[in-house]
Enzyme design. Structure first.
Site, PDB file in Angstrom:
ATOM      1  CE  LYS A 342      27.391 -20.622  37.537  1.00 21.76           C
ATOM      2  NZ  LYS A 342      27.800 -21.881  38.179  1.00 21.76           N
ATOM      3  NE  ARG A 378      20.805 -23.802  39.252  1.00 18.10           N
ATOM      4  CZ  ARG A 378      20.966 -22.494  39.465  1.00 18.10           C
ATOM      5  NH1 ARG A 378      21.882 -21.822  38.767  1.00 18.10           N
ATOM      6  NH2 ARG A 378      20.234 -21.864  40.363  1.00 18.10           N
TER       7      ARG A 378
END
Length: 407
Positions: A342, A378
């Site tokens: 991210k 995840r």
């Protein structure tokens, strides 16, 4: 809403190791664990007068039998308080609070947060997830042209299947199939187009691997068909706040769900994210989703929660949530956390692009595992993450201090 948030506490395992090192009898260890073990608990949404209601007649010496109570200044909102004390002091306070209907809610929230146990195990697709034993890995299978990290790479069904099978062989405990990008700025995708992307992949993965399958969707119509095709879990980035029919679809299928927090929708969520209390507001949002889930008939043990790192949050919001994951455990559910590749990791690593963020991703998942914050991570890079977690989880469980520790 009255809520108790665990700020810090002695780690019971570490205290028990120290007491074992002293070679004390088991009964003495139990007694000392109650006398010495302590915690700091933030009470929000309450009344500053709770303390006076509970122990008004006690002098200084009697008050020392209870946790230290510091009342905040409310500034027009429900009063906040910080409680600090030993387990025995908290137990006395809980017993006292139960005696009055006006303070029973305080007793309930304190008991819930101070007796946090690993959530009950979850069975998915014939596999059991025993929360608290290790950190599980969810592998990402994006069947989209525009995902922030690998958009378009696995848009073809065959390519997506090969990728999913490879992640399973690398040790993924779950596979998360997504047909609609939820990156910042992404536009919505019609349900029929999303279905066209994911259904063949779900069916193919069910035929080629035994790993449980999650489908990342916020639409009831997509979830219904995906569950018929063999999915076991619905991963909703809106936490049941977008499609009111979705909880009923999950319940009817006997499936599990993961409810994520977001502030706003993907197209606009990163424009001006703002919070008064990011942890408290995330907890409120997730609890609202849990209520909807359980009212629809989804058993509590089949609900996972996700704080939504990167979804309507600044860099500092993300870091603060990761630091304070233990507060979210007050909701009593297993936590799934996604930090993989991210943008906030790219910023911390000097501006690296999505495919250059592996080291930063490994740092984030290892830190969460050592702190005991995440039950599932995840990720895109399953092999490397499994290695990092093998080390981090082993460190957290380490008990071999030598003969004097009994091991």
């Amino acid at each position: 809403m009255l809520r108790a948030r665990l700020i810090s506490r002695d780690r019971p395992d570490d205290l028990s190791l120290a007491l074992r090192r002293l070679n004390l009898p088991a009964r003495a260890c139990q007694h000392l664990s109650r006398e010495l073990g302590h915690a700091q608990v933030l009470i929000t949404g309450g009344r500053p007068s709770y303390e006076d209601e509970l122990v008004p007649e006690y002098g200084t010496r009697e008050r020392e039998q209870f946790p230290t109570w510091v009342s905040g200044q409310s500034h027009g909102r429900a009063g906040d308080s910080l409680l600090s004390g030993s387990r025995k002091q908290f137990e006395r306070l809980i017993t006292l609070a139960r005696k009055s209907p006006r303070t029973d809610a305080l007793a309930r929230v304190l008991e819930a947060v101070l007796n946090i146990q690993p959530p009950r195990l979850l069975e998915l697709g014939g596999r059991q997830f025993e929360w608290g034993t290790r950190t599980y890995v969810m592998g990402v299978v994006n069947v989209t042209p525009d995902s922030f990290s690998d958009g378009g790479r696995y848009l073809d069904t065959d390519a997506a299947l090969e990728h999913g099978v490879a992640l399973a062989e690398a040790g993924a405990d779950l596979l998360d199939v997504g047909g609609e990008s939820t990156r910042p700025g992404a536009l919505p995708v019609p349900a029929d187009e999303e279905l066209e992307r994911v259904l063949n992949v779900v069916e193919g993965l069910r035929a080629r691997t035994s790993v449980p399958i999650s489908v990342d969707t916020m639409k009831a119509s997509v979830a219904a068909e995906a569950l018929k095709a063999g999915a076991h879990l619905i991963n909703d980035v809106t936490g049941f706040h977008f499609d009111a029919a979705l909880p009923g679809v999950v319940a009817a299928a006997g499936a599990a769900c993961c409810l994520m927090h977001t502030q706003g929708m993907p197209r606009t969520m990163q424009q001006t994210p703002h919070y008064q209390d990011v942890v408290g507001e995330v907890m409120d949002y997730l609890e609202e989703g849990m209520v909807q889930a359980m009212e629809a008939g989804i058993p509590r043990e089949r609900i996972l929660l996700d704080p939504g790192i990167g979804f309507g949050k600044t860099l500092e919001h993300n870091l603060f949530l990761l630091r304070r994951l233990e507060e979210l455990r007050g909701l009593g559910q297993p936590l799934l956390v996604g930090t993989s590749r991210k943008s906030f990791l790219g910023k911390l690593a000097g501006g690296r692009g999505p495919t250059e963020r592996l080291a930063a991703t490994l740092g984030s998942v290892a830190a969460m595992a050592v702190m005991g914050g995440a039950d599932v991570v995840r990720v895109h890079d399953v092999t490397e993450v499994r290695d990092a977690l093998a080390v981090a989880d082993a460190m957290r469980r380490a008990r071999g201090g030598g003969d004097l520790y009994g091991g």
